[in-house]
Design an enzyme around this catalytic site. Structure first.
Site, PDB file in Angstrom:
ATOM      1  N   PHE A  13      -2.875   5.337  -2.001  1.00 54.01           N
ATOM      2  CA  PHE A  13      -2.071   5.461  -0.653  1.00 54.01           C
ATOM      3  C   PHE A  13      -2.637   6.828  -0.229  1.00 54.01           C
ATOM      4  O   PHE A  13      -2.601   7.941  -0.895  1.00 54.01           O
ATOM      5  CB  PHE A  13      -0.878   5.371  -0.785  1.00 54.01           C
ATOM      6  CG  PHE A  13      -0.008   5.364   0.399  1.00 54.01           C
ATOM      7  CD1 PHE A  13       0.176   4.192   1.270  1.00 54.01           C
ATOM      8  CD2 PHE A  13       0.648   6.489   0.996  1.00 54.01           C
ATOM      9  CE1 PHE A  13       0.907   4.311   2.634  1.00 54.01           C
ATOM     10  CE2 PHE A  13       1.296   6.548   2.219  1.00 54.01           C
ATOM     11  CZ  PHE A  13       1.350   5.428   3.200  1.00 54.01           C
ATOM     12  N   ASP A  24       2.596   7.051  -9.354  1.00 52.00           N
ATOM     13  CA  ASP A  24       3.334   7.034  -8.430  1.00 52.00           C
ATOM     14  C   ASP A  24       3.816   5.422  -8.432  1.00 52.00           C
ATOM     15  O   ASP A  24       3.151   4.624  -8.488  1.00 52.00           O
ATOM     16  CB  ASP A  24       2.503   7.132  -6.949  1.00 52.00           C
ATOM     17  CG  ASP A  24       3.179   6.840  -5.822  1.00 52.00           C
ATOM     18  OD1 ASP A  24       4.344   6.178  -5.688  1.00 52.00           O
ATOM     19  OD2 ASP A  24       2.642   7.356  -4.467  1.00 52.00           O
ATOM     20  N   TYR A  84      13.111   4.199  -0.466  1.00 52.17           N
ATOM     21  CA  TYR A  84      13.568   2.975   0.836  1.00 52.17           C
ATOM     22  C   TYR A  84      12.687   1.975   0.859  1.00 52.17           C
ATOM     23  O   TYR A  84      12.809   1.073   1.886  1.00 52.17           O
ATOM     24  CB  TYR A  84      13.072   3.966   2.256  1.00 52.17           C
ATOM     25  CG  TYR A  84      11.692   4.668   2.406  1.00 52.17           C
ATOM     26  CD1 TYR A  84      10.584   3.489   2.432  1.00 52.17           C
ATOM     27  CD2 TYR A  84      11.468   5.946   2.140  1.00 52.17           C
ATOM     28  CE1 TYR A  84       9.165   4.371   2.633  1.00 52.17           C
ATOM     29  CE2 TYR A  84      10.306   6.361   2.424  1.00 52.17           C
ATOM     30  CZ  TYR A  84       9.256   5.797   2.667  1.00 52.17           C
ATOM     31  OH  TYR A  84       8.017   6.224   2.680  1.00 52.17           O
ATOM     32  N   LYS A  85      11.970   1.714  -0.157  1.00 51.09           N
ATOM     33  CA  LYS A  85      11.310   0.242  -0.274  1.00 51.09           C
ATOM     34  C   LYS A  85      12.124  -0.705  -1.005  1.00 51.09           C
ATOM     35  O   LYS A  85      12.897  -1.309  -0.388  1.00 51.09           O
ATOM     36  CB  LYS A  85      10.047   0.492  -0.835  1.00 51.09           C
ATOM     37  CG  LYS A  85       9.116   1.256  -0.046  1.00 51.09           C
ATOM     38  CD  LYS A  85       7.599   1.632  -0.719  1.00 51.09           C
ATOM     39  CE  LYS A  85       6.623   2.597  -0.221  1.00 51.09           C
ATOM     40  NZ  LYS A  85       6.356   2.318   1.009  1.00 51.09           N
TER      41      LYS A  85
HETATM   42  C1  LIG Z   1       2.222   4.810  -2.898  1.00 51.40           C
HETATM   43  C2  LIG Z   1       2.744   5.342  -1.841  1.00 51.40           C
HETATM   44  N1  LIG Z   1       3.030   6.652  -2.137  1.00 51.40           N
HETATM   45  C3  LIG Z   1       3.863   7.254  -1.282  1.00 51.40           C
HETATM   46  C4  LIG Z   1       4.201   6.949   0.121  1.00 51.40           C
HETATM   47  C5  LIG Z   1       4.933   7.513   1.249  1.00 51.40           C
HETATM   48  O1  LIG Z   1       5.554   8.856   0.872  1.00 51.40           O
HETATM   49  P1  LIG Z   1       6.499   9.608   1.658  1.00 51.40           P
HETATM   50  O2  LIG Z   1       7.834   8.815   1.735  1.00 51.40           O
HETATM   51  O3  LIG Z   1       6.495  10.843   1.291  1.00 51.40           O
HETATM   52  O4  LIG Z   1       5.919   9.244   3.334  1.00 51.40           O
HETATM   53  C6  LIG Z   1       4.098   5.536   0.319  1.00 51.40           C
HETATM   54  C7  LIG Z   1       4.399   4.726   1.620  1.00 51.40           C
HETATM   55  O5  LIG Z   1       4.860   5.322   2.656  1.00 51.40           O
HETATM   56  C8  LIG Z   1       3.319   4.831  -0.530  1.00 51.40           C
HETATM   57  O6  LIG Z   1       2.893   3.438  -0.451  1.00 51.40           O
HETATM   58  N1  LIG Z   2       7.290   5.206   5.346  1.00 53.48           N
HETATM   59  C1  LIG Z   2       6.854   4.268   6.281  1.00 53.48           C
HETATM   60  C2  LIG Z   2       7.384   4.521   7.541  1.00 53.48           C
HETATM   61  C3  LIG Z   2       6.779   3.635   8.533  1.00 53.48           C
HETATM   62  C4  LIG Z   2       6.100   2.466   8.429  1.00 53.48           C
HETATM   63  C5  LIG Z   2       5.695   2.315   7.050  1.00 53.48           C
HETATM   64  C6  LIG Z   2       6.036   3.227   6.105  1.00 53.48           C
HETATM   65  C7  LIG Z   2       5.645   2.960   4.767  1.00 53.48           C
HETATM   66  O1  LIG Z   2       6.323   3.198   3.777  1.00 53.48           O
HETATM   67  C8  LIG Z   2       4.344   2.441   4.490  1.00 53.48           C
HETATM   68  C9  LIG Z   2       3.922   1.967   3.058  1.00 53.48           C
HETATM   69  N2  LIG Z   2       3.802   3.000   2.097  1.00 53.48           N
HETATM   70  C10 LIG Z   2       2.685   1.125   2.696  1.00 53.48           C
HETATM   71  O2  LIG Z   2       2.703   0.745   1.703  1.00 53.48           O
HETATM   72  O3  LIG Z   2       2.017   0.956   3.677  1.00 53.48           O
END
Ligand SMILES: Cc1ncc(COP(=O)(O)O)c(C=O)c1O
Ligand SMILES: Nc1ccccc1C(=O)C[C@H](N)C(=O)O
Length: 423
Positions: A129, A198, A223-224
Site C-alpha cells: 500500500f 502491516d 476502521y476496516k
Molecule cells: C495496508 C494499508 N496500510 C495503511 C493504510 C492507511 O493508513 P492510514 O489509516 O494511516 O491512512 C491502508 C488503507 O488506507 C492500507 O490498506
Molecule cells: N482510508 C480510506 C479513506 C477513504 C477511502 C479509502 C480508504 C482506505 O482505507 C483505502 C484502503 N486502505 C485500501 O485498501 O484501498
C-alpha cells in the site's frame, strides 16, 4: 450450479448469522467495502452520544479519570491483542496506521542497526500500500538508508547481508493475497532481518498469531474489519524482546514514564505505552471500542476461527458464482484460489471499464471499490467480505447485479465514467 435457495440455506445454517444484528446496515444495500470502511455498530450512536453529553458535557476534565479515558489506548489495545495473537499489555490503540508505521519502522531500523552496523536497507514489495512505501522512503532518507522494492515472489530471495528490516503488509490491498507470516518471518530472521507487519487487512479478517510467527513489530487499522468508524485510531504492537531497546521517534509526553510529573527530561515509559505520542482522540476511541466489542461478541461462537471459515466460504462462493454466471464478460481473478494465500476479499480484473462497472454497481446498491492496475495487472474491481455481517444471499445478489450490469452494458453510460476524489 449454486442457486439462490442454496445461498439462503447456507445463511439458515450459519452459526454467525445473529452477529449481523449488531450492525446498522442500510436496507437494500450490499456492502462489500468493509475492507475500506466497516459498517456502523448499532451501539455506536448512543455510546458516542453519551461520551459527548455526559463524559465531556458534564464530567469534563474529570472524565480522564472517572470515565476511564486515560486508560483507553491500553484497554482497547487488550481487546485488539486477542485478535492478533498478542498478549494483554502488549498493544496500544493510538494515532493512525501511517503514523504508527513511522514509529515502528524507525524503532526497528535503530534496533537492527545497533546490532549489525552493516545493515542499511529496508525491503518491501512494490505492490505494498502506497502509504507504507512513502513512510519508508521518508524514513530511509532521514536515517541514511535505502528502500529496495521487490516483486511479491522475490521477498525471501531479497534477504541479503545489508538488509535491516523487512516491511510487509500481510494481506495485499489490491489482490487480497495473504502472506504466511510465520514462514516469511522465519526466513527473514534466519538472514538476521527484523520484520514489521502491516495488519490493516488482517486484523478481524484472518486469524493472526504474532507470537507463534515470532514477529518483531506490527501495526494495523481500526476502521476496516474492526468497524471503528471513519478515521478510527490504529494499533501498534512490539515483541517484548525489543521492549526496553526501542526508541520512539515521536516521543510526546504520553510516551513518558510519568507524564503528569511534567519534568523537562524525557524518560520513556516501559513497554508499549512508549508508542503513544500526545493526547488521545477520546470520541474516536469510544466509537472504535463499540466495533471491537462486536468482534468480541463472536468469541462465544467460535471467534476468529469461525469467522475465517465463513470468510473463505463467502469468497469461494463469490468466485464460483462470478465464474458460473458472468462468464464471457472478460473478468479475471487477481485473488489467489488457495485458501492459505487468500485474505477476506476478492479482486476481479478487467482490462476495460472496471471503474465504470463499480460505479454502476454502486448505483444498484452493491458497494465495492475500484483500484487502478499496474504494470503487472489490469484494473481491479475489489469486493471485501466481512464475515461478521455479510451473508451468503448477499453474495448471490451481488453477483446477480454484476451480471445485469455486464449483460445490459449499462456501465457504458457517461455518468458512470466520472471519477470522484475518493474511489
Ligand atoms: C495496508 C494499508 N496500510 C495503511 C493504510 C492507511 O493508513 P492510514 O489509516 O494511516 O491512512 C491502508 C488503507 O488506507 C492500507 O490498506
Ligand atoms: N482510508 C480510506 C479513506 C477513504 C477511502 C479509502 C480508504 C482506505 O482505507 C483505502 C484502503 N486502505 C485500501 O485498501 O484501498
Amino acid at each position: 450450479m449454486t442457486t439462490l435457495e442454496d445461498c439462503r440455506a447456507l445463511d439458515g445454517q450459519d452459526p454467525l448469522r445473529a452477529l449481523r444484528e449488531l450492525f446498522t446496515i442500510p436496507p437494500e444495500l450490499i456492502y462489500l467495502d468493509g475492507n475500506s470502511l466497516g459498517v456502523m455498530p448499532k451501539a455506536a450512536p448512543e455510546r458516542v452520544a453519551r461520551a459527548v453529553t455526559e463524559e465531556w458535557g458534564v464530567g469534563l476534565i474529570r472524565s480522564w479519570n472517572s470515565a476511564g479515558w486515560y486508560e483507553m489506548p491500553q484497554r482497547l489495545g487488550d481487546k485488539v491483542a486477542g485478535l492478533i495473537g498478542a498478549r494483554a499489555g502488549e498493544v496500544v490503540v493510538t494515532d493512525t496506521t501511517s503514523i504508527n508505521l513511522y514509529k515502528v519502522l524507525s524503532a526497528a531500523l535503530k534496533v537492527a542497526r545497533r546490532h549489525s552496523t552493516g545493515r542499511s536497507v529496508v525491503v518491501s514489495e512494490r505492490s505494498n500500500f502506497p502509504t507504507d512505501l512513502y513512510i519508508a522512503q521518508a524514513l530511509c532518507k532521514e536515517q541514511g538508508c535505502e528502500l529496495h522494492l521487490v516483486e511479491d515472489e522475490d521477498v525471501e530471495a531479497a534477504m541479503a547481508d545489508d538488509v535491516a528490516v523487512l516491511m510487509l503488509t500481510q494481506v495485499n490491498y489490491r489482490t487480497g493475497a495473504l502472506h504466511d507470516m510465520r514462514a516469511v518471518t522465519q526466513a527473514a530472521h534466519a538472514a538476521g532481518v527484523l520484520v514489521v507487519w502491516d495488519l490493516a487487512h488482517s486484523a478481524g479478517a484472518v486469524p493472526v498469531d504474532l507470537h507463534q510467527a515470532d514477529a518483531d513489530f506490527a501495526i494495523g487499522c481500526g476502521y476496516k474489519y474492526l468497524n471503528g468508524g471513519p478515521g478510527a485510531p490504529a494499533f501498534v504492537w512490539v515483541h517484548s524482546r525489543h521492549r526496553d531497546e526501542f526508541e520512539q521517534p515521536l516521543a510526546g509526553w504520553w510516551s513518558h514514564a510519568a507524564p503528569f510529573e511534567f519534568t523537562p527530561d524525557y524518560r520513556p515509559a516501559a513497554g508499549i505505552a512508549r508508542y503513544l505520542c500526545g493526547t488521545q482522540p477520546v470520541l474516536s476511541l469510544v466509537a472504535l471500542e463499540c466495533g471491537l466489542d462486536t468482534m468480541l461478541a463472536a468469541e462465544p461462537l467460535g471467534g476468529m476461527a469461525a469467522l475465517r471459515r465463513k470468510s473463505l466460504a463467502l469468497t469461494d462462493l463469490f468466485i464460483r458464482l462470478v465464474e458460473e454466471r458472468c462468464a464471457g464478460h472478460g473478468l479475471g481473478l487477481a485473488t489467489p484460489r488457495d485458501h492459505g494465500r487468500r485474505g477476506s476479499q476478492v479482486c476481479l480484473t478487467r482490462s476495460e471499464g472496471a471503474h465504470a462497472i463499480v460505479q454502476a454497481l454502486i448505483a444498484r446498491g452493491v458497494i465495492g471499490d475500484f483500484r487502478a492496475g499496474d504494470a503487472r495487472q489490469p484494473d481491479i474491481l475489489r469486493f471485501g467480505f466481512t464475515p461478521l455481517y455479510i451473508g451468503f444471499e448477499d453474495v448471490w445478489n451481488a453477483v446477480e447485479q454484476l451480471k445485469q450490469v455486464l449483460d445490459s452494458g449499462e456501465w457504458q453510460r457517461p455518468e458512470f465514467h466520472q471519477k470522484q476524489a475518493v474511489t
